[in-house]
Design an enzyme around this catalytic site. Structure first.
Site, PDB file in Angstrom:
ATOM      1  CG  HIS A 188      -1.844  -1.116   1.312  1.00 25.26           C
ATOM      2  ND1 HIS A 188      -3.194  -0.972   1.141  1.00 25.26           N
ATOM      3  CD2 HIS A 188      -1.644  -2.437   1.521  1.00 25.26           C
ATOM      4  CE1 HIS A 188      -3.781  -2.146   1.251  1.00 25.26           C
ATOM      5  NE2 HIS A 188      -2.876  -3.056   1.487  1.00 25.26           N
ATOM      6  N   GLY A 244      -3.269  -4.754  11.438  1.00 27.09           N
ATOM      7  CA  GLY A 244      -3.689  -5.029  10.067  1.00 27.09           C
ATOM      8  C   GLY A 244      -5.182  -5.301  10.044  1.00 27.09           C
ATOM      9  N   PRO A 245      -5.654  -6.271  10.815  1.00 32.70           N
ATOM     10  CG  PRO A 245      -5.944  -8.386  11.734  1.00 32.70           C
ATOM     11  CD  PRO A 245      -4.908  -7.315  11.543  1.00 32.70           C
ATOM     12  CG  HIS A 298      -6.716   1.683  -0.219  1.00 35.73           C
ATOM     13  ND1 HIS A 298      -6.256   0.973   0.837  1.00 35.73           N
ATOM     14  CD2 HIS A 298      -7.550   2.604   0.284  1.00 35.73           C
ATOM     15  CE1 HIS A 298      -6.787   1.443   1.944  1.00 35.73           C
ATOM     16  NE2 HIS A 298      -7.579   2.454   1.642  1.00 35.73           N
ATOM     17  CB  SER A 302     -23.011 -13.962  35.221  1.00 38.41           C
ATOM     18  OG  SER A 302     -24.322 -13.487  35.460  1.00 38.41           O
ATOM     19  CD  GLU A 313     -19.567  -9.043  24.532  1.00 40.41           C
ATOM     20  OE1 GLU A 313     -19.579  -8.312  23.524  1.00 40.41           O
ATOM     21  OE2 GLU A 313     -20.565  -9.176  25.275  1.00 40.41           O
ATOM     22  CG  HIS A 316     -27.368 -16.227  26.293  1.00 32.73           C
ATOM     23  ND1 HIS A 316     -28.152 -15.695  25.290  1.00 32.73           N
ATOM     24  CD2 HIS A 316     -27.032 -15.185  27.107  1.00 32.73           C
ATOM     25  CE1 HIS A 316     -28.302 -14.387  25.503  1.00 32.73           C
ATOM     26  NE2 HIS A 316     -27.635 -14.062  26.589  1.00 32.73           N
ATOM     27  NE  ARG A 319     -26.513 -20.076  35.626  1.00 31.34           N
ATOM     28  CZ  ARG A 319     -27.828 -20.262  35.615  1.00 31.34           C
ATOM     29  NH1 ARG A 319     -28.364 -21.184  34.832  1.00 31.34           N
ATOM     30  NH2 ARG A 319     -28.619 -19.518  36.349  1.00 31.34           N
TER      31      ARG A 319
END
Lengths: 674, 674
Positions: A27, A115-116, A261, A383, A410, A472, A518
């Site tokens: 690039h 990069g990501p 780019h 939790s 998250e 979940h 859990r």
């Protein structure tokens, strides 16, 4: 712009252009547009020592827009890092230190793999949190040993990614005043102008998060950039965004177009660009003497900064010997000597324990023993039970404590944990429900790729979580994570395995995912079972029961180990002798010698894997003649024991499946097998 | 507030409370706080027909805060959907229609599965895009057949998730004026007050995205909510956010505390709440007659709306017979009859073709045949090559065309694709690099769980993408996606398999991931190989070469099929007869009968799987005595052919590995095997 400034910016621009051209890949657009701001930052503000990329109090710089890697390598080479010009000539080639995107651990001076998009943005937030925490922990009146800034260069792509929004909002909440991001606002994305998809008011958005926002109208105006940076580095308790209007592919025939780019300019384009910006056509990879000398002054400045710091550190160590030792220990990245002595042990007589609760006890134990252990959850502490009692809060009421309230974020959480780990000096964890590991997966992958010492904690590890239902209930997450190279996945079977798993997670290099229940589970008696040593081997023979040679081997993990033990007892009653192998970590077991592995799982003996998740990877261990009791559907909303039972996780089904794997004559008395 | 309003709100509140109490599990806090706004929306604004949840022109309502499911079930029950009170009594129990989080396809009137936060937010954007596209495609002057709104109830958790930021920014860019979100601003998250992690100025943030933001100061003020909704539904071309200040657990002893979040109130708490809000203590599950009658009026209104619409549709069909038929076809969700006739076929003589390019041809072919096919990429069109020529642009210059510019927002993109699929009437795809499937993984999982007809397109499918390096090279993604129940993963071996794979993706129920190469691949001659039929069976015998019985079977996918064919030729030259099985879809192959599967992969014949990715799941197919040539590390930055070669994807290594699986006497002449 002075002559040497001009020459230096040109050097960075055209080293980058020549790298991309030599590789015929990469690039060129970002380096051409962003070289001036990078130059001003590195030349006038960034405190680093190219001779020692690991100097603990250096400012951190992240190229979140990792596709502009050529610019970073140009900076590293010219300022004196151990990155020879020959490496730049081998940009993007096998075995070079100049990969397509910056890789930490691969190239000196690269603080994190980027990069990501968005990852660097969030990791920078993690680095700034680590700095703040360490400063709060170790600095003493008049002794600001930890006192550095974190900078990043970010692109429109970074800012479009949700992870950046998450991290930005949290940075605003915490008030990370030592964080400064330069936004390369070039108005062009890969598909075309940013107006295709990105017309939001970025400045207003960041102001809404609580950031201090500045604008620089001309990305070639070094003095304006300098002024904005000078303002930013005087902390007012807000993170800083400097929006710099630049031109992608500046000076090239592709300036301000998407074609700047992801492709080289080509020989004609390079010639036109060099002519336009007044740069010699040859030699390529030119570092004019004056620019080389000027940029190389970083070495002298860096040596002085580090020497001053070393002197201050020595004085600090004399004055506060206890803190001095702890600081040295923390910065070395090693665990305190004897840290694991006398860790908790659970007695089966005291009742069943959920592994999440054993985890709570363990992280609090770790926190007491390791002063730089910190972390938190994505708004799930009640939790996940990952609160560090007495650890204080990060960013609340001006505090800089151990408990980080990440919010329902998250992805940013785990990237921030990665950033803290890459900063060094701290040991950081993030926690959420296991199914939401999916939200953080790109960060987890990046942690594995960087081998960062990141700790990912996941509770509610199977359909046994019950009523919350299939949205979940994790099913495919275990093998999906085990498929990531370099990640250690740990799913302990009880409270004692949880203690050993946490220990292993801390003592092994690289990141680890700790996967906890859990529901309550029976405690394996450490007097009867070789739990601690077994966990350190990844998989081990937990129990053998019955008479005669072993007819079948159960391989189980986590909550299914006690199910396998119950099935083993039933089978023993009918005269079938089985072995239960507990396999808390497939990766660690796979690293053991063939002799050990074959002793635990001898060929020729039927094997049945039992795990409340996708069976996808177990066939490697059970073979064609073996079986897997797993889950090849989504779960369902109902109380946990009901869900487990309906999906076949009950003793009769396990016993029946085991018997069906045996020749009729080995099935013992009163067979119920079909 | 009129008496019947009051009674209706109370009914929704206490049905929800009683459900949670009966289940001893669930979230009472949201229903208590948000019932008033839900009531006003459903009673006064939402155009739907409870007798026909599939009426195409209904307004869509999403409970993005899926943990408040009890409120949604209460709404569905009382307004006349086919959801009996007995189902409410069995909230969160095995086999009930009232799972812990709303599940589309499980409960009539649930438009999409929600619970993982942010997903509903983004899917609503997809529904609004679908509406806009269909309106643009089918409406004619004076015949606005498609003309409905999309509403959602969102929580602080939704707004903290990055996916919501991505979707919100895009919604602002496109200008989705028929989108209205109610934000349940209750100032409490699971860990405590939202001030722990979420102090941003939400209104300012959404204004920066181009949304129209309104505030309602009191969440119990029905008229204020009504006024805000009345303003919002008059489109000014901006999406709408109405920030409603509510109180979690309103009226209960846990009001305004985090304890109102994930736990029943308990008998005492229920009693106190009912007393406080003037609700009878018994019977539970009370629907007072006046409330029942009032809420049930939805049925009458809905029947009339639908009947009116049906009449308008019939008139439209008479006036525009061609459009009428196409509309009927689109809304039915079936593909046009004969849509797949004469699809492109590739001739090997015309040269090698990258499967991404075969994909480009195929999606444009589909777009010509199916008027409601639309999609786009996450700012990667020049690389994914997923532009629909002549399809127009979505949201640019006021247009509503087929090409959606999602921006660098993979997660929102795939959730928006899910939303479009769940809306119905359209067939939608999203595209990005394969490695970034990780960014979208929660949306992909949700698509599989809902069985939405979502099309996920991924290019740059292996380390062969080359120079961009390990951050961009997928390794573990194939098996990670294959582990998701209900997702069809397709990795075609050449241009002709790509045509067949796209066809299969469209014709099978549920979502599909189509995984394509960056690099060119040889074309398999359709005259010589049973490609089309083979792909429809997931895996098939592509080629057998050499003399005598088959000594070994190669199983390969995608780009590794031509490598296996080359190895087969080399082995044939030395007298070793092998079979090459192409396995574009493990899921589809696994659905075939045992007889077919054993014909393709007979037991007892050594098998070698070859795939440029993690080997984790192949052992099920090759058995203990077989082998896998895969990748158990991250890739590296270098030209693609170099990376493939260094990682063992070359003919000599494949031949050598194959020979090592054979007994010495079967290894043919001039053995090079060790």
């Amino acid at each position: 712009m002075s002559a040497v400034d001009d020459l230096s910016v040109g050097t960075l621009r055209f080293l980058s252009v020549d790298m991309v051209e030599a590789a015929r890949s990469g690039h060129p657009g970002l380096p051409l547009g962003a070289a001036p701001m990078a130059y001003v930052l590195w030349d006038r503000h960034l405190r680093h020592n190219p001779a020692n990329p690991k100097w603990p109090n250096r400012d951190r710089f992240l190229l979140s827009a990792g596709h502009g890697s050529a610019l970073l390598y140009s900076l590293l080479h010219t300022t004196g890092y151990d990155l020879a010009l020959d490496e730049l000539r081998h940009f993007r080639q096998w075995g070079s230190r100049t990969p397509g995107h910056p890789e930490a651990g691969h190239t000196p001076g690269v603080e994190a793999t980027t990069g990501p998009l968005g990852q660097g943005f969030a990791m920078g937030v993690g680095m700034a949190i680590a700095e703040r925490f360490l400063a709060n922990t170790f600095n003493r009146e008049g002794h600001d040993l930890i006192d550095h800034r974190t900078f990043a260069l970010v692109s429109d792509g970074d800012l479009m990614e949700g992870i950046a929004s998450e991290a930005a909002s949290l940075a605003g909440r915490i008030g990370l005043g030592k964080l400064t991001y330069l936004y390369d606002d070039n108005h062009v994305s890969l598909e075309g102008g940013t107006e295709l998809a990105f017309t939001e008011d970025v400045g207003k958005r960041f102001a809404s998060y609580g950031w201090r926002v500045q604008h620089v109208a001309d990305g070639n105006d070094l003095e304006a950039i300098d002024a904005a940076l000078s303002t930013a580095i005087v902390s007012n308790g807000q993170p800083n965004l400097i929006i710099v209007r630049t031109h992608i592919g500046y000076g090239s025939p592709r300036q301000d177009t998407k074609d700047a780019h992801g492709e080289p300019l080509g020989p004609d384009g390079v010639r036109a660009t060099k002519e336009k910006l007044g740069w010699p056509l040859s030699p390529t990879f030119l570092v004019p003497e004056a620019a080389g000398q000027h940029l190389g002054e970083s070495l002298g400045r860096g040596a002085k900064w580090e020497a001053d710091w070393n002197a201050r550190r020595d004085e600090y160590a004399r004055k506060f010997p206890d803190f001095g030792q702890k600081l040295t220990e923390a910065l070395s990245g090693t665990l305190p000597t004897g840290w694991a002595e006398g860790l908790p042990a659970y007695d089966p007589k005291s009742g069943d324990v959920a592994t999440r609760d054993a985890g709570t006890a363990m992280i609090n134990e770790i926190s007491r023993r390791i002063p730089t252990f910190l972390g938190g959850s994505a708004d799930l502490n009640p939790s996940t039970r990952t609160y560090l009692t007495g650890g204080g809060e990060m960013g609340l009421d001006g505090g800089s404590g151990k408990n980080v309230h990440f919010g329902v974020r998250e992805h940013a959480m785990m990237a921030i944990v990665n950033g803290m780990a890459m900063h060094g000096g701290v040991l950081a964890f993030g926690a959420t429900f296991f199914v939401f590991s999916d939200y953080a997966r790109p960060a987890i992958r990046l942690g594995a790729l960087m081998r960062s010492k990141s700790l990912y904690v996941f509770t509610h590890d199977s359909v046994a979580l019950g009523e919350d239902g299939p949205t979940h209930q994790p099913v495919e997450q275990l093998w999906s994570l085990r498929a990531i190279p370099g990640l250690t996945v740990l799913r302990p079977a009880d409270a004692n395995e949880t203690v050993a798993a946490w220990r292993l997670a801390l003592e092994r290099p690289g990141p680890a995912a700790i996967v906890l229940t859990r529901q309550k589970l029976p405690v394996l008696d450490p007097a009867a079972y070789p739990v601690a040593e077994g966990v350190s081997q990844g998989g081990y023979t937990l129990s053998e029961a019955g008479e005669g040679p072993v007819a079948l081997i159960f391989i189980a993990t986590g909550s299914e180990v006690s199910l396998a033990l119950a099935a083993q007892r039933t089978l023993a009653e009918r005269g079938v002798r089985t072995r239960v192998v507990s396999m808390p970590s497939v990766e660690v077991f796979s690293e053991q010698g063939a002799q050990y592995r074959e002793r635990v799982l001898p060929p020729g003996v039927p094997k049945l894997a039992v795990e409340a998740g996708s069976p996808v990877g177990w066939w490697r261990f059970v073979g064609e003649s073996g079986g897997v009791i797993g889950i090849e559907r989504f779960g369902a909303s109902a109380p946990g024991p009901v869900v487990l039972d309906r999906l076949g996780f009950n003793v009769p089904h396990v016993v029946e499946t085991a018997l069906a794997l045996l020749p009729p004559e080995q099935r013992g008395t009163s067979s119920t097998a079909r």
